[in-house]
Each structure stands twice: as C-alpha cells, then as structure tokens.
Design a protein around this motif. Structure first.
Motif, mmCIF file in Angstrom:
data_model
loop_
_atom_site.group_PDB
_atom_site.id
_atom_site.type_symbol
_atom_site.label_atom_id
_atom_site.label_comp_id
_atom_site.label_asym_id
_atom_site.label_seq_id
_atom_site.Cartn_x
_atom_site.Cartn_y
_atom_site.Cartn_z
ATOM 1 N N TRP A 39 39.807 38.391 25.801
ATOM 2 C CA TRP A 39 40.435 38.385 24.482
ATOM 3 C C TRP A 39 41.952 38.570 24.549
ATOM 4 N N CYS A 40 42.486 38.855 25.750
ATOM 5 C CA CYS A 40 43.939 38.933 25.900
ATOM 6 C C CYS A 40 44.297 38.684 27.363
ATOM 7 N N GLN A 41 45.568 38.450 27.613
ATOM 8 C CA GLN A 41 46.026 38.139 28.956
ATOM 9 C C GLN A 41 45.805 39.310 29.915
ATOM 10 N N GLN A 42 45.855 40.522 29.389
ATOM 11 C CA GLN A 42 45.700 41.688 30.246
ATOM 12 C C GLN A 42 44.300 41.748 30.867
ATOM 13 N N ALA A 50 41.766 38.998 37.668
ATOM 14 C CA ALA A 50 42.495 38.362 38.770
ATOM 15 C C ALA A 50 42.833 39.389 39.849
ATOM 16 N N GLU A 51 43.220 40.603 39.420
ATOM 17 C CA GLU A 51 43.517 41.668 40.379
ATOM 18 C C GLU A 51 42.262 42.051 41.167
ATOM 19 N N GLY A 52 41.131 42.097 40.462
ATOM 20 C CA GLY A 52 39.869 42.385 41.141
ATOM 21 C C GLY A 52 39.518 41.323 42.168
ATOM 22 N N ASN A 53 39.800 40.080 41.844
ATOM 23 C CA ASN A 53 39.520 38.984 42.780
ATOM 24 C C ASN A 53 40.380 39.103 44.041
ATOM 25 N N LEU A 54 41.636 39.522 43.879
ATOM 26 C CA LEU A 54 42.513 39.708 45.036
ATOM 27 C C LEU A 54 41.993 40.824 45.945
ATOM 28 N N LEU A 55 41.493 41.893 45.333
ATOM 29 C CA LEU A 55 40.952 43.000 46.127
ATOM 30 C C LEU A 55 39.702 42.576 46.887
ATOM 31 N N ILE A 56 38.912 41.709 46.262
ATOM 32 C CA ILE A 56 37.711 41.204 46.944
ATOM 33 C C ILE A 56 38.093 40.387 48.165
ATOM 34 N N LYS A 96 30.138 41.837 40.537
ATOM 35 C CA LYS A 96 29.361 40.602 40.598
ATOM 36 C C LYS A 96 30.176 39.472 41.217
ATOM 37 N N MET A 97 31.467 39.420 40.893
ATOM 38 C CA MET A 97 32.332 38.388 41.464
ATOM 39 C C MET A 97 32.400 38.496 42.987
ATOM 40 N N SER A 98 32.287 39.718 43.503
ATOM 41 C CA SER A 98 32.394 39.914 44.950
ATOM 42 C C SER A 98 31.232 39.275 45.700
ATOM 43 N N GLU A 99 30.041 39.224 45.057
ATOM 44 C CA GLU A 99 28.831 38.720 45.696
ATOM 45 C C GLU A 99 28.525 39.477 46.991
ATOM 46 N N PHE A 100 28.944 40.750 47.040
ATOM 47 C CA PHE A 100 28.636 41.572 48.207
ATOM 48 C C PHE A 100 27.126 41.826 48.245
ATOM 49 N N PRO A 101 26.544 41.876 49.439
ATOM 50 C CA PRO A 101 25.093 42.093 49.515
ATOM 51 C C PRO A 101 24.659 43.488 49.076
#
Length: 751
Positions: free
Chosen positions: A510-513, A519-525, A558-563
């Motif tokens: 609902w907002c850019q934040q 996106a920050e979570g994806n970088l950490l993954i 969930k994005m991480s798809e870690f086992p």
C-alpha cells in the motif's frame, strides 16, 4: 586447458634422476603437481613434477629410464599439460613391482628385506604417479641402485562403492601412490636378486577393507562424505603394513561417535561397518541393556565386551584382528558424571569402566568402539577427548543428491519388479523433500505405496481387493505427491500452517515503504549464497501494534524458500515456566543448525520475555537466552536468518537488545486517505466483493482528508471486514465510526 610445447632435456643431477620425476621450472605450471605428456607417436604418459627454479622454462627434464619408456628423444618437442588425479578413486591400494639390479653385471649376494624396501619405497615416492610398465631407478638405502618396473596397480574406490561390489577393487593402468598403499616386490625374470619378507607374493597381506562389500546394497545412501571421513580418520591407519605400525608405535583410533538428528542413518551405518571390514563380527549393544540392578554387574557387562579383544591382543599383539563394539543410544549410560541423582553412582561407575578399557593403563590397540546418540551434549566430556571417542562425525540431513540415493534404495525393488511408474522422477522428489531424513524418505515411499494400494479396494461394505487390479498396480507420481501433501512432514521442516495464517489475505503493497521492506528482506536472503560474509543475519521489524509486522516477517521467510522455517511466538508458550521457555528456544535453534539454510521468526519478542509495563516486569532468564542465541553464529556451512518483531522498540533499547540486530526496519502505520482507499480497493479485488460503491469511495476520500489518523493495517482490515456485515447503505458510515477512534487531532467530520 593450458598446453605447452617444451623441449626434452636431461635431469640436471643424479639426485634429480633418482626422483623419477620430470624437472620443470615452477613458472611454467605454477599450481600443477602432475603432467600429461604426449610424445611424437601421440602416446600419452603421466608423470609427477619436481619443480626447479634454475631450470630452463623452455625445457622439461627426464632421466634415462623415463626417456626410453616414453620414447622421447633429446631436444625433441612434446606437448605438456597439467593432470589432476581423483583422490577418491585413483589412489593406489596395492602395487606390484618387478625388481632387479640397475647394472646387470653388479651381482650381490645380499638378501633384500621387502618389508623394509616397501617402507622406503612409499616414503620416497608417496604422492607420485605410477603407470603399468613404468621403469624406475630405486636407490634403496646404502644398497645398490635397483631398477623397478611397475607390473600391476589396484585401486580401491572408497568414495562411492556402488553398483557391482566386485568393482570396489579394480585393476587400473595409472594411479597415485599414498603412504597407505600396499607394496609388493617380485624378482624380475632372469634376475639374480634375492628377496625375503612379507611384502612379496606368498607373504601375509592384511586388507582392512572387505573387497566384496557394497555400500548401497546394504541400504545406506546419502552418507558419502561421512563415510569418507570415517575411513580417513579411523581406518586409513589400519591399511599400512603391520611392521610399520610396530616401528612407529602407532595407536589406532579407538572410538567413533556418530551424532545427529533421529532418522539420519547413524544406527544403520554403524551396523554395516562390521560388514565393510575384515573384522570380527561386531558386538551390538543397546545402551540401557548394560545397566543391571545388582551391584557391580553393570561394570562387569562393560568388561565382558572387551574380554575377547584383550585375550587376542595378549597372544599376537598388533597382528590381532579388529574387534568392533557398537553402542546404540550411548547417552543412556555415559551421561555426565555427577549429573544423575542417587547414591548408587552406577552411571558414573559405568563411565569410569569404559574410560579405563578404551584408553587406560592396559589400553588395547585392536578395538573400535562406535557410539550413536541424538544428544551429544549429555555425554561425559572425558569420553570425547583424543584416545577415546576422538572421531566425532555428525550424521546430518542428506542433501539433494543424498536424498535421491536414498529414494533409489527404497524404490529399487519396485523398479526391478515393474511396480514403479515411468512418471516417477526421483530427482524431482529429491528436490521436493528438503530437510527430510532418511527415515522420513522411507516413510514417504511407504505412504505412496499405501495410496497406490487404496485404489485396489472396492467401494463396498466389505474390504475386498480386485485381483485384476493387483496385477496391474503400480506406484505413480501422484501417489508420492499425495503422500508429501497429506502424510509425511519433515521434523526439521517448515511451520507451514503457523506461517500461512499470517499471510492468508496476502501482502498488500500500500506504500513504497512496504515495497522497500520486502526488497531489503530479499537482499538479506541473497546473503545465504555467500557463507563467507556472515553466517547469521538477525533483523528486527518494529512498529505499532497491528502494523503488519508478523505478516511481513512471514512473507520474507516464505520468499527465502529455506528448507527450515520455524516460528517462536508467545502463544506457543502460555503457561510455560522460564526454564521451559529457554529449553524450547534452545531446541528450535539447535534444530536450525542442522539445516544448511534456516529461518527463525521470533514474533512479539517482548511478549516472549513476559514484559509488562506495570512494575515493570520481565523474564531475565529468557532475555539472556534470546541475546545469546541471536548473537551466536551457526556451525560451519550453516546460514541462519532471524526475523524478530516488536511493538515496543524502546523496551528493547533498554535491554540493550537492539545492538544484536544487523538491520532495524520500521513498519509504518496507515496515515493517509489515499492509502486507506488503496487498501480497501485491493481487499475488494482479493475477496471478489465490492463493499463500497464509487460514490462511497468519493465520500470516504473527502472525510478522511479532513483529519489526521494513524492505524495499523491489520486493524484497518478488521474494520473493513466488520463494515462488510452491514447493509450497503450503512457500510460507509460504520467504517468511519470504527476508524474515528484512531484520529489524532479531531474526529472525522460528520461522525
């Protein structure tokens, strides 16, 4: 591959000639240890390098026997390229050498001891390449210079040992000599040399590995690395000649501890080690069976296990056969001394007795004690030092290749009998069974078979099987998929139901934040692909209550798809004591360390610590436990992503916990009219029901823009769901009434 043309030359000195290696300048091939050369007749030969800085970079030096064998003429040019051996499959286990005097006219009456010659040979030429037919100049101590010709090479493939068991020991053309290789000398034809000793035909050669042993046929899969480690640490020293063992005063490894989660194959591999070795039949003991109610009987049971090994060692010493003792569930009898309540001290006495037998004053050199446990932390520390259970190998969860091997083992009979459908792809199943143990994979196969068998049952009051269907029954891909979905879940898998409840309505951008947080979570993954940078990444999501922190944490997981994905939340620990909470937290982290990639969500971290502002009060024990585990790095080759959420970040600052996190991310409240309208529109699209008409939306926009408000998205969704229950004419009004309490400066106009 780097190929050079070099000019054939001679060795610079006699010392270099006796090395039987090619001489080159190290700058030609800086990292190479062996070379493949191609002569003018296109024949290929393998030689080991002896680097010499002063040697001409344009030349390559050979001694006379090497040049004659490889048909090389001085000053001719040959192609040279680096060559690498496969150390798992090309190490020489047994080499036979024909020996004669280098100078035929120098006849000696000396008798050459082949046992001593074998030691000198392996010491001089260890890590050197040999090929059948290759002649060598062998300078044996102060004796005359000998000529040796390689007549036979055998290698032992200890890395896989699959397929036909006879292929585990095989003859090859070229191999790499090691210090554990068995060397046999024979007199060359028409030779006057005289040999004696056991390192000759007819001598006693003891091979620790049974050549008829087959790893896969015994039902062990996915443990290649672990088996290689066991062989290297526990059995490699037993391959060398017994005479060398006596001369070195070598003490073999006496204990192996196999530890890891349940169902990973510890007991299976321990039971099959006895069949792998040329040893006495192993004694298999269940830990609890050692204990006895009568005084002194428990210690006596330990002594009886070592009696046969002691008797044989007294007779023949180091030539005694290997005696294997296997303890299953060894933690039942070898707990930390002093940790078991009671005055009898039976457990302590059993530990003391085992310590003395394994590495006491009269320690034996012909035993191998194998212990298995799920709780390595419970075993007495004295048993884990070198000399006792010094080889400690974690039998962890199999990787994708290992899971495929295990599935192949458990479906072998079905494939042979034509009961496995062609659409069953074991590689696909291996990719879908992340973090499954060997036992769980076996359970998956059984569950798939049960789904296939249910198709045979006729839908009548009686349970009857269709005979015709029995003959045609096969287990197909859908049976495995049904078993995965309904029956078999990995113990070290994902808390799927608990995670899904946070994102059952999806994530609304609902907002850019919010987009930036994901996106920050994806970088950490992505850091999981680089274990060198860091092995643990803790992040903190903070914001007001109902701001959607838990949903965002679940989405990142969930994005991480870690086992391995686990959730720690206050709801799981209602009514638990502080000690019990710490125990649960420890178990979750210990389980995470068993998986290569893991993610732990700690929801409402301040609630987990029983924080309350009245007082204030909190659990210092839980706080300390969380601090330790969040900061602690996982073991090597493990990566852990920790996502914590809190509604009281100021409390965590007071506890000095914020310093433990790599990233602290704020989750905003909804505070703009356009964002409210955007959220309601996406909810209507998701639900397939339009709650507000176009006129309602315009009215909401006018009213919301006249005031300031702040509300968590979770609370806003609840208000939206309540408004849906009213008549269409009342929905807008009720929605604004519920929202009015979250206004900051003044009520919404008209309410």
């Amino acid at each position: 591959m780097d190929v050079r043309r070099l000019r054939v030359s001679t060795c610079p000195t006699d010392k270099h000639s006796h090395l039987n290696r090619v001489i080159i300048n190290p700058k030609v091939f800086p990292n190479a240890r062996h070379l493949e050369i191609t002569n003018q007749n296109s024949r290929k030969f393998i030689f080991t390098i002896e680097p010499l800085d002063s040697f001409n970079p344009e030349e390559i030096g050979f001694n006379v026997p090497m040049r004659k064998w490889a048909e090389l003429m001085r000053d001719s040019y040959i192609e040279v390229r680096p060559f690498n051996f496969d150390l798992r499959t090309q190490c020489i286990a047994h080499i036979t050498l024909e020996v004669d005097f280098m100078m035929k006219n120098n006849i000696s009456a000396d008798i050459f001891d082949t046992d001593d010659m074998a030691i000198h040979f392996t010491q001089q030429f260890a890590e050197q390449a040999f090929t059948i037919g290759q002649p060598l100049a062998f300078k044996y101590g102060d004796k005359k210079l000998l000529q040796v010709v390689v007549s036979e090479i055998q290698v032992l493939d200890v890395s896989s040992m699959r397929g036909d068991s006879k292929e585990s020991v095989k003859k090859v053309k070229t191999g790499l000599l090691s210090s554990n290789s068995v060397t046999v000398f024979v007199e060359a034809a028409e030779s006057s040399i005289k040999l004696k000793g056991k390192s000759k035909p007819g001598g006693v050669q003891q091979s620790i590995i049974n050549p008829n042993w087959d790893f896969e046929s015994l039902g062990v899969g996915g443990l290649d690395k672990e088996f290689n480690d066991i062989f290297r640490r526990a059995f490699a020293s037993k391959v060398i000649p017994l005479e060398l063992v006596e001369q070195l005063g070598l003490t073999h490894v006496k204990g192996i501890l196999l530890y890891g989660p349940p169902g990973t194959g510890k007991t299976l591999i321990a039971r099959q080690i006895g069949q792998m070795l040329n040893a006495r039949p192993p004694q298999i003991v269940n830990g609890p069976s050692i204990l006895d109610k009568y005084v002194g009987e428990s210690e006596s049971n330990i002594r009886k296990l070592f009696a046969d090994a002691e008797a044989e060692f007294k007779k023949v010493g180091n030539r005694s056969g290997l005696h294997i003792i296997i303890f299953d569930e060894i933690d039942a009898i070898c707990k930390q001394r002093g940790s078991v309540a009671g005055a009898s001290g039976v457990h302590d006495s059993v530990v003391n007795q085992l310590l003395s037998k394994m590495d006491g004053v009269d320690g034996l050199n012909n035993i191998l004690v194998i212990g298995m446990t799920n709780r390595k932390d419970m075993i007495d520390d004295a048993l884990l030092r070198p000399g006792r259970f010094e080889v400690q190998i974690e039998i962890g969860l199999p990787d994708s290749k290992g899971r495929e091997q295990i599935l192949k083992i458990h479906t072998k009979r079905m494939r042979e009998c034509g009961r496995l459908a062609d659409d069953v792809d074991l590689q696909e199943l291996a990719s879908k069974t992340k973090n499954f143990s060997g036992a769980e994979l076996a359970g998956l196969v059984r569950a798939a078979q049960s789904f296939a068998m249910t198709r045979l049952i006729k839908p009548t009051n009686k349970v009857e099987f269709d005979p015709e269907a029995c003959n045609k029954m096969i287990v197909c891909r859908n049976d495995f998929l049904h078993a995965l979905e309904n029956d078999i879940k990995p113990a070290f898998g994902t808390s799927s139901e608990k995670i899904e409840k946070f994102v059952k309505r999806g994530i609304i951008i609902w907002c850019q934040q919010i987009q930036n947080i994901l996106a920050e979570g994806n970088l950490l993954i992505q850091k999981a692909n680089d274990f060198k940078s860091c092995r643990v990444v803790p992040i903190l999501l903070h914001g007001s209550s109902n701001a959607g922190k838990s949903a965002l944490a679940a989405q990142i997981a969930k994005m991480s798809e870690f086992p391995f994905i686990k959730l720690l939340s206050p709801e799981q620990m209602v009514g638990y004591s502080e000690t019990a909470k710490c125990s649960i937290i420890r178990k979750v982290f210990d389980d995470a360390y068993r998986s290569a990639l893991s993610c732990i969500i700690i929801d409402d971290i301040e609630e987990l610590m029983d924080y309350t502002p009245i007082g204030p009060r909190f659990s210092n024990l839980v706080l300390k436990a969380l601090k330790v585990f969040i900061r602690e790095e996982p073991p090597k080759d493990r990566f852990l992503l920790i996502i914590c959420t809190t509604s009281h970040i100021e409390v965590l600052r007071t506890f000095d916990m914020t310093e433990s996190f790599d990233e602290i991310i704020h989750v905003p409240d909804v505070s703009e009219a356009d964002h409210v309208l955007q959220i309601t529109e996406k909810l209507s699209t998701t639900d397939g029901t339009h709650v507000f008409t176009r006129q309602d939306v315009d009215y909401l926009a006018r009213q919301l823009r006249q005031t300031s408000f702040s509300i968590g998205i979770k609370k806003l969704i609840k208000i939206y769901d309540v408004a849906k229950l009213f008549e269409p004419a009342l929905r807008t009004q009720k929605f604004l009434e519920k929202l009015d309490k979250f206004c900051i400066d003044r009520p919404i106009h008209g309410i």
